[in-house]
Structures are given as structure tokens and as C-alpha cells.
Design a protein around this motif. Structure first.
Motif, short mmCIF file in Angstrom:
data_model
loop_
_atom_site.label_atom_id
_atom_site.label_comp_id
_atom_site.label_asym_id
_atom_site.label_seq_id
_atom_site.Cartn_x
_atom_site.Cartn_y
_atom_site.Cartn_z
N GLU A 250 0.88 -1.39 -0.36
CA GLU A 250 -0.12 0.24 -0.25
C GLU A 250 0.90 1.35 0.14
OE1 GLU A 250 -3.11 -0.14 0.10
OE2 GLU A 250 -4.04 -1.84 0.44
N LEU A 251 2.08 0.91 0.03
CA LEU A 251 2.93 2.22 0.19
C LEU A 251 2.78 3.57 -0.96
CD1 LEU A 251 6.50 0.88 0.73
CD2 LEU A 251 5.34 2.59 2.11
N ALA A 252 2.32 3.11 -2.12
CA ALA A 252 1.96 4.25 -3.12
C ALA A 252 0.39 4.80 -2.58
CB ALA A 252 1.87 3.99 -4.12
N MET A 253 -0.22 3.90 -2.46
CA MET A 253 -1.46 5.25 -1.92
C MET A 253 -1.96 5.29 -0.28
SD MET A 253 -4.18 3.06 -4.30
CE MET A 253 -3.40 1.51 -4.30
N ALA A 254 -1.64 4.36 0.46
CA ALA A 254 -1.78 5.12 1.54
C ALA A 254 -0.77 4.23 2.98
CB ALA A 254 -2.50 3.57 2.50
N SER A 255 0.73 5.75 3.05
CA SER A 255 1.64 4.44 3.08
C SER A 255 1.61 4.51 4.91
CB SER A 255 2.87 5.92 2.81
OG SER A 255 2.66 7.01 3.37
N HIS A 256 0.97 5.15 5.33
CA HIS A 256 0.55 5.16 6.65
C HIS A 256 0.19 3.59 7.33
CE1 HIS A 256 -3.42 5.42 5.12
NE2 HIS A 256 -3.96 5.08 6.36
N VAL A 257 0.22 2.75 6.50
CA VAL A 257 -0.58 1.10 6.55
C VAL A 257 0.71 0.77 7.21
CG1 VAL A 257 -1.89 -0.61 5.66
CG2 VAL A 257 -2.11 1.79 5.49
N ALA A 258 1.92 1.28 6.86
CA ALA A 258 3.88 0.58 7.14
C ALA A 258 4.24 1.90 8.22
CB ALA A 258 4.23 0.52 6.02
N PHE A 259 3.34 3.00 7.62
CA PHE A 259 4.82 3.73 8.86
C PHE A 259 4.13 3.37 10.61
CE2 PHE A 259 8.08 5.13 6.30
CZ PHE A 259 7.44 6.75 5.19
N VAL A 260 3.51 3.24 10.44
CA VAL A 260 2.67 3.55 11.37
C VAL A 260 3.09 1.72 13.07
CG1 VAL A 260 0.28 2.89 13.39
CG2 VAL A 260 0.25 4.55 11.61
#
Lengths: 290, 327, 336
Positions: A250-260
Motif C-alpha cells: 500500500e506504500l503508494a496510496m496509503a503509506s501510513h499503513v506501513a509507517f505506523v
């Protein structure tokens, strides 16, 4: 003819006094406490949505959206909720592996160090075999062989923590066994049981506990790595590792999913290491060179 | 009097430790003159080792604050020099030997290789054959028997005294002007100690080298020093040419130190002791640091004693000196 | 009671050591750390055991205390032979001997308070808490540490001198027959050393202590000892009363030692400048005198026949074929 010098002022022992004296450890300790509290109590205190509930209509909401403080992932699941839930699993796994290592490894190590001879030789060789493998590779191999589950991951990580503890406990036991105060006790009539109980175990314990925090950090990283690769905790149960795996796509569209989960993982391990190092330095100073 | 080679003036060194700021040196002043051996005497905590290391630039940069004050090698100011500048001075113009010679020796390499390496660092242009013969020459100069055989050995095959000789050979390979020796014989047997000190003295005389000998042993100073400086709690409290000092002690601390030594020759009887212990250098010290333990203390001692000088280059700081000259 | 007992007044024997040997390794390559050592310690006296590093004095002490059982030899404490005892009987006998260590900090458990450290021997002897506490405070007072101020401090926070006092207090709790001091003041500063030496002196008079005092420092040994035994490479080379040894040394090694002592106000004797010996492996117990390679007075017999301790006078003995008081037939010239 007395001694009129003042000894150094008596240091109060106890956790708070210790933190007050070592200000460098204050912030990391506080951060750790907050993290643990958040992970354990958060879901109950804040009435967060169910971490496994998928709402495709609400997929990929950005952080600070209404009802989802940290947004949602590709399947509409609340990120904050999953992060805390996953954090609990990660911490539990890490802690369990370390606790088992502490008890089993500690016992084996003290036995080897204290008895020496053939017992020491056998235990040491076995330990060295395990230590020869990089911990992550070993865990990977075992998890693959046993299949993914929480129990198997803990077992896999134990293959690192137990030998590590054996080595630490053994070294400490040997050093203390050779100390003058142990000689003094034996001159006064102490037998083996007394020496172990009153001198060796309490002092070794101090070092082992200090190491525990550092080991927990390593254990959590191993678990996250395994879960990231799909060999760890199985979905739908979240853990920081598999959240990272999800977030990767999801990094392109919803990076927060990985960053959190990444940030949480980073902060946890960092603070564990900071406090662990601080405790270890203190333990070394006490037992080691005068 | 010969030229001053090393001049340390009012040097301060402070360490940052978990317990707070420790003022290890609180204004040290001393001089090392050409061709003379200065013994820097003090008990543990007096700052004597710190002084030696400060001169060599060996104090840990992150926790030690050096200054104010000055350390001069001839006219060159060493305080504040960069590490790269110090590297060309260290070893080449000022060399150091330590209490434990094993610190200077690599246990996995032969003696000859190590001495050779020291030579090559300072004289990179020399050819290997020249280096080899120099190695033997140096090992000979420190009176090691059969230098060729010793050169092939490893450090653990030598006794403590022989290792210290090798360390001296390595330190002198660059032909420095000043040698700082930090407790070089403390870890050695009494009989070996005499041999090593005799060696140092003869090397010093033959090369016109200056030596700063740091020790806690008054006896060593009495027999080998040209000049003596006594340190207490981070300051030099008394200094004089050796003959002067032992003939006429001025500082009560120095006197008390001499009286507390048990003697192999004198009779028995209670030793005079100095009550209490050295001050905590993490706390501020006002006035004379020795006052709390001194027999002659008065209220005047709350003020830092002025430096006084009496005949024969004898400098000390005390309001109530005990010597003859000051009467 | 005079602190310096003359030979005639020497009373009962507290420690009798006969032909003690401690070997490391076996066969021809064995290292003889202690090579046939015999001595006696009488009640109420301090016997100083002096020598340089490697001479075997610490090894001897530890063999006597049973920390490392000797390879051979006899050790009798107040008449009871220790080498034949085992287990509980041995532990009981050994508790009549106590040890003061060189490193005051390493000899106390870093997490214990002063009271705990001093009370340990009593706890092991099953004293009740209240009795133990009284005794501990009594001893702390005796060694000059105020129990109120120091009792509950962590032992590691004390200064070197204070920590050593704690060690001494602990050693005295069970009223041992023999006190062994193994370099007890070597790790202390000079001014603190003096305090501890005075304390030991005072205790010896007050408690009629019997002490085996081990040190490499001649000044210290001279100060505390009634009689002295000089060791060299595992053997005793000279014994005698303190004054006899220091004023009239008979063995050439003792002479060398005394000449090497550097003291303020005293001219050093011409230290015998020998060529430096290359370390020969000690695997070969030389047939003759071990000091012969370095000895200015050595003759041929010195290399072939081991000298035994021979009396020079009442109470003074030396293991030498040509003691300095006796003219020898052949003497090598001293190379200066």
C-alpha cells in the motif's frame, strides 16, 4: 583510633532513585512504560474498533479521519487498533521467549559455570552450536519446519535466547565463584548450597535481568521479521511484522499503513536497548572492576 | 640551572562523570628541566597520572575538559592542540611508559617486530636492514641480554622486568626529549625495580633526556629524583630539588607522608597516621585542601595559601610550614 | 606481654607446617610453586612471610588455609593434623583460621551491607540474629568503624581503608586461632596503610592474635613481624627474629632484597648488579641452590647440593652453604 572519613553518601536503591541518578535513562524508561500501557490498556480505554473488522467502504482512509485516528488499511481495518493489538502479540512473544531463555538458560549457565569440568564442557559445546548460527536464520529455519503459529515462533526465538543466557550466566558464575568473598565464605564454613543461594544466584540474577531488556528487543525484531515473511503469526491476527507486509503493497496510496507499525517497532526496540544498556553498565560496574 | 623543557602552569582538568564534575587538576604548576629527572609524587586521587596523560594528550576527549592553564614544550603551547598535531609530538618528542608494560606490547607479535614498527613509524624512510640493526641496538641499550634471541620472543615469554625494558626501548626509539614514566616499577619486584630505575637514570644521563617519573613511592624519589613535586588533591603543594626537599620539608602533608612510612631499617612503634582521607574532588574545595586533616590548621587555612618560595628553588603553599627555612 | 617474644619465651605452637609441597602439572615438567616449606607459628606472635612475586608465599598461605589442598606435606593447627581431615571435620577445623585479603573490594559481596559481611561467619556458625548483631557491632567498634554510621552502608561504597577494616572485622568474628594476612595492606595508599598497620598492631596486643603476615614489602614486614621467613622460588631461605634478619642477613638473597629497598634518608647499599637472568623454566627442580645463578657468594657445591636450613644461632637459620657471616672458600667476584 577510629576512621573519621565520611564514606560516600549511601545511595538509595530502588527503581526511582536509580532513574533519578541516571537521567539518561529517564526518557527511554518513560517511553517504554507508555508504550506498554498503550498496548495493554489502549483498546479497552479508548473503545477502539475491532481490529479484524473489514469495511471495504472505508478502505485506505488517511490518519485523523473521523473514527479512525490513524486511518485504515487496504481492507478498511482500523490501523491504530491493529497496531495496538499487534503490539500486544509482539511484546508477548518477545517477553515469553526471553523469560524462557532466562529461566532455562540461566539455570544451565550457572550450573556449567559453577560445576565446571565435564558438565561445563557438554553444556558449553551445545550452546556454542546454537550460537554459531545467526539468530534470524536459525529462527527462520525452525519456524519453516514447525509451521507458523505463536507457540512455534516463541520456540524458534528461544533457540537464540536460551544459548545467549547460558553464555552470560556461565561467565558471571565463573567470575563470582573465583571472587575473594566466596573464598571467605568457604573459609567460614559455607557449603555449595549456601554459596549458590547467597552469593552466586543473586549476583548473576542482576546481570541477567539487565540483559533481559536487550534480549527482548532482539526477540521482537526476530518475530517481526518472521511475521513479515509470512512465517510468523498468521493473519487475521495482526502483529507489527505482518502489518508491515500488508503495508508494503500500500506504500503508494496509503503509506501510513506501513509507517505506523514501523515507527512503533523502532521506538520500542530503541527504548528497550537504551534502558537495557544503561542497566547493563550499572550491573557491570557493580560486579566487575572495583 | 638548565633550560626548562616542559612548563605546566596553573593547569586545570575537569572530568564529567555520572556523579557530576570532578576537578582532577585544580591548578597544577611544575617544570621539567633539560637532563633532569622530576619525580611527581602523590597518593591515589592526587592527580599525578592525570597530569602525565594531559601532557601527552591522552585524556578522553569526550569527558575531559582541559583548561584553563598552559602546558608548554619549550615555547610551544600543547593545550588545545589538535589530535593530528599531538600525534607528531607524542612518541617523537615526548614518550610515555606505563605501569603495565603489557599495554604497550601486542601479545601476538614478536618483540623484534614491535620495536621495529615503533622505529618505522617515526623514521619511515629507513631501510629494513637499517631498521633491523636499530632494533638490536635499542634492545641492547636497555641491557637485555642476547638481544637477537629476545627479538624473536613473544611478550608472554618474558618476565615483567624484561617487558618493561622492551617498553622503554620502544619509547626511546624515536629519541624523545622527554620521557613520562607513569609508575613504571610499581608492579615489579623490589630487586627488578632497582635495575629498571638504574637503567632509566643511566639512559637519561647518556642522552640528556628529561624524565617525569610519576610514583607514589617516596623512597624512589629519594634515590633517583633530581627534582621532586608533591601533589595533593589536584595541586602541586610542594616542589624543590630533591636534596632540598628531603633536607627541609615544608608542607605538613609531605612531612606526614614521610612519617607514615614503615621502614625496613628503623625501629618499630606506632606509625604516625594522617587522619581521615583525601577530599572528594567532585565537591568544590575552598582554601587549603589538606586543612581538614592537618595538625596545624587555623582559620587562616580557609583561604587558599599563597605560594611561597624559600632558598634553593623550593616552592610550596602553606600558611603554617614546618620547615627550617621558613622560620 | 612483650610484643617481641624472645626465643625462650615462645609458647605453644599454633601452626606447624612440615615439608609442604604444591606442584602444578605432573612429571618432569611440574612447576614447584612450593618446594618443601617448613615453619612454625607460635601463639601470640606475628610471623612475616616475605618474598618477591612467584616465590610461593601466597600459594603457601592458601595451602595452609585449605583453599587449595597441598600436593604433599603436613599442616597441623594446634596439634590437629589438617591434611587427613575431610568434609565437615575439615570445615570446622578450618574455621579456626581466617584470612584478610589483598583487595578489600573484591573480598566483599558488592550487594551486601557492612553488617551482613561481618556477620556471615556467625550466620554460618548458626548464631542467633541478636547475638550475631551484638558481636558484629562489637567488632566494628574494635576496628574503628562506628556501627551506627557504617553498619548499614553498602560495603562497596567505603574507602579502601574502611573496606579493609571490614575485612579484618569479619576475620575476627569467630575468634580464630590463626589470622592470615595475604598482602593485606599492599593495595592501600601509604597513609592508609599506616592506619591499618597500627590497627593490626593494636589488635594483636588486645586480643593476643597469632598472625601469619604475607607481604613483598620489607618495610611493612619489618614493622609488624616478630619473626620472619624469607622465601625464594618456593623455598624458605632464611628464618629468624625480625631484628636478626634485617640487621644481620645471612642468606645472599635476603641481603640483595634489603639492599634493593629504597628508603628516604638511608643510603642504598651497593645493590648487587648481576647480569639479568633469562627466565629458565621451573620445570627442572634444580639439584642445587635456586639462587646460585644470581649469587655473588656461590661456590661449586651450591650448584649440586640443595642447601638445607641450618641454624646460624639460636632462632636464626639460613639455607646457604656460604652464609654471609661465614667466610667461603670460593667466591665469584661481584661484577659491578
Amino acid at each position: 583510633m577510629g576512621d573519621t572519613t565520611m564514606a560516600m553518601p549511601a545511595r538509595s536503591t530502588g527503581v526511582f532513585a536509580m532513574l533519578a541518578q541516571n537521567r539518561a535513562m529517564l526518557v527511554p524508561s518513560g517511553a517504554l512504560v507508555l508504550l506498554v500501557l498503550a498496548v495493554v490498556l489502549g483498546p479497552f480505554l479508548f473503545n477502539l474498533p475491532d481490529p479484524d473488522r473489514q469495511t471495504l467502504a472505508d478502505a485506505r482512509l488517511a490518519p485523523l479521519s473521523p473514527g479512525h485516528l490513524l486511518g485504515t488499511d487496504g481492507l478498511g481495518r482500523d490501523v491504530l487498533s491493529r497496531a495496538l493489538d499487534g503490539g500486544r502479540v509482539s511484546l508477548l512473544v518477545g517477553f515469553s521467549a526471553v523469560a524462557i531463555g532466562f529461566i532455562v538458560g540461566g539455570l544451565l549457565g550457572v550450573t556449567a559455570g559453577f560445576l565446571g569440568g565435564k558438565v561445563d564442557a557438554v553444556i558449553s559445546r551445545l550452546t556454542e552450536i546454537f550460537l554459531a548460527f545467526p539468530s534470524l536464520i536459525l529462527a527462520l529455519a525452525i519456524a519453516t519446519f514447525l509451521g507458523p503459529s505463536v507457540r512455534n515462533i516463541v520456540l524458534a526465538i528461544c533457540c537464540h535466547t536460551v544459548p545467549a543466557y547460558v553464555r552470560l550466566a556461565r561467565a558471571n558464575a565463573i567470575k563470582i565463584r573465583n571472587s575473594d568473598f566466596v573464598v571467605a565464605a568457604s573459609l567460614a564454613g559455607a557449603n555449595v548450597r549456601y554459596t549458590l543461594r547467597r552469593h552466586i544466584v543473586p549476583l548473576v540474577l542482576q546481570s541477567l535481568l539487565a540483559y533481559g531488556l536487550l534480549a527482548t528487543g532482539t526477540a521482537i525484531v526476530i518475530e517481526s521479521s518472521l511475521s513479515f515473511l509470512g512465517l510468523g503469526v498468521r493473519p487475521p491476527q495482526s502483529t507489527w511484522g505482518n502489518m508491515l507486509a500488508d503495508g508494503k503493497t500500500e506504500l503508494a496510496m496509503a503509506s501510513h499503513v506501513a509507517f505506523v507499525p514501523a515507527i512503533l517497532l523502532f521506538l520500542t526496540v530503541l527504548n528497550l536497548n537504551l534502558v537495557g544498556e544503561g542497566l547493563r553498565t550499572r550491573a557491570d560496574r557493580k560486579v566487575g572492576a572495583a | 640551572m638548565s633550560d626548562v623543557v616542559v612548563a605546566i602552569e596553573d593547569l586545570h582538568v575537569t572530568f564529567s562523570t555520572p556523579r557530576g564534575e570532578v576537578r582532577a587538576l585544580r591548578g597544577v604548576s611544575l617544570e621539567v628541566r633539560a637532563g633532569r629527572m622530576v619525580c611527581l609524587i602523590g597518593e591515589s586521587g592526587s592527580g599525578k597520572s592525570v597530569t602525565g596523560r594531559a601532557l601527552m594528550g591522552l585524556l578522553p576527549a569526550h569527558s575531559a575538559r582541559i583548561g584553563p592553564g598552559s602546558m608548554r614544550l619549550h615555547q610551544e603551547e600543547l593545550l588545545g592542540k589538535s589530535e593530528s598535531a599531538m600525534r607528531s609530538i607524542r612518541g617523537r618528542r615526548i614518550a610515555m611508559i606505563f605501569q603495565d608494560p603489557s599495554r604497550a606490547l601486542n601479545p601476538t607479535r614478536r618483540i623484534g617486530d614491535q620495536v621495529g614498527e615503533a622505529i618505522k613509524i617515526h623514521f619511515p624512510e629507513r631501510r629494513p636492514s637499517a631498521v633491523r640493526s636499530k632494533v638490536l641496538e635499542h634492545l641492547d641499550s636497555v641491557k637485555l641480554p642476547d638481544a637477537a634471541r629476545v627479538a624473536k620472543k613473544y611478550p608472554h615469554e618474558l618476565s615483567g622486568g624484561m617487558r618493561q625494558r622492551v617498553a622503554i626501548a620502544m619509547a626511546l626509539s624515536a629519541e624523545p626529549e622527554v620521557l613520562v614514566a607513569d609508575e613504571p616499577t610499581t608492579a615489579l619486584d623490589v630487586t627488578t625495580q632497582v635495575q629498571i630505575l638504574d637503567l632509566l637514570r643511566s639512559l637519561q644521563r647518556s642522552r640528556g633526556m628529561s624524565v617525569l617519573l610519576i610514583t607514589h613511592d617516596m623512597g624512589v624519589a629519594a634515590h633517583y629524583a633530581d627534582d621532586v613535586a608533591v601533589m595533593y588533591a589536584g595541586r602541586v603543594v610542594e616542589r624543590a630539588p630533591a636534596a632540598e626537599l628531603f633536607a627541609d620539608v615544608e608542607m605538613p602533608y609531605t612531612q606526614a607522608l614521610l612519617e607514615s612510612l614503615p621502614s625496613a631499617r628503623a625501629g618499630r612503634g606506632a606509625l604516625r597516621t594522617i587522619p581521615g582521607g583525601p577530599p572528594d574532588l567532585a565537591l568544590g574545595i575552598s582554601g587549603c585542601a589538606f586543612a581538614p586533616r592537618c595538625r596545624f590548621v587555623t582559620s587562616q587555612c580557609k583561604q587558599q595559601p599563597a605560594t611561597r618560595e624559600v632558598a634553593g628553588d623550593h616552592v610550596f603553599e602553606c600558611w603554617h610550614p614546618v620547615g627550617k627555612e621558613s622560620r | 606481654m612483650s610484643a617481641r617474644a624472645g626465643h625462650q619465651e615462645l609458647g605453644e605452637v599454633v601452626l606447624q607446617v612440615k615439608d609442604l609441597r604444591q606442584l602444578y602439572g605432573h612429571g618432569k615438567r611440574a612447576f614447584h610453586a612450593v618446594d618443601g616449606v617448613s615453619f612454625t607459628v607460635f601463639r601470640g606472635e606475628t610471623l612475616g612471610l616475605v618474598g618477591e612475586s612467584g616465590c610461593g608465599k601466597s600459594t603457601t598461605a592458601r595451602a595452609v588455609l585449605g583453599i587449595r589442598p597441598p600436593t604433599a606435606g603436613s599442616i597441623a593447627l594446634s596439634g590437629a593434623e589438617l591434611t587427613t581431615l575431610r568434609g565437615r571435620a575439615l570445615r570446622e577445623a578450618r574455621s579456626s583460621m581466617q584470612l584478610v585479603f589483598q583487595d578489600p573490594y573484591n573480598s566483599v559481596n558488592p550487594r551486601w551491607t557492612v553488617r551482613q559481611v561481618v556477620a556471615e561467619p556467625l550466620r554460618l556458625a548458626r548464631w542467633t540474629s541478636s547475638k550475631a548483631r551484638t558481636r558484629v557491632d562489637e567488632l566494628l567498634d574494635l576496628v574503628g568503624l562506628d556501627p551506627a554510621r557504617f553498619g548499614d552502608r553498602s560495603a562497596r561504597q567505603l574507602s579502601g581503608g574502611q573496606a579493609q577494616r571490614v575485612g579484618i572485622a569479619r576475620a575476627l568474628t569467630t575468634d580464630p586461632e590463626l589470622l592470615v594476612c595475604d598482602e593485606a595492606v599492599s593495595a592501600l595508599d601509604v597513609s592508609v596503610q599506616a592506619q591499618i598497620l597500627n590497627l593490626l598492631d593494636q589488635l594483636k596486643r588486645e586480643l593476643s592474635l597469632t598472625t601469619l603476615f604475607i607481604s613483598h614489602d620489607l618495610g611493612v614486614v619489618r614493622h609488624v613481624s616478630d619473626r620472619v621467613a624469607v622465601m625464594y622460588k618456593g623455598r624458605i631461605v632464611e628464618t629468624g627474629e625480625s631484628d636478626q634478619i634485617f640487621q644481620n642477613p645471612q642468606h645472599h638473597y635476603t641481603s640483595l632484597l634489603l639492599h634493593s629497598v629504597l628508603e628516604v634518608g638511608v643510603e642504598p647499599g651497593s645493590a648487587t648488579r648481576r647480569p639479568i637472568e633469562v627466565q629458565a623454566s621451573q620445570g627442572d627442580p634444580a639439584a642445587g641452590c635456586l639462587f646460585a645463578p644470581r649469587c655473588p657468594g656461590a661456590g661449586d657445591i651450591c650448584r649440586t647440593t640443595k642447601p638445607e636450613l641450618t641454624p646460624i644461632s639460636l632462632s636464626h637459620a639460613a639455607a646457604c652453604h656460604f652464609p654471609t657471616g661465614v667466610a667461603g672458600p670460593t667466591r665469584r667476584s661481584t661484577s659491578q
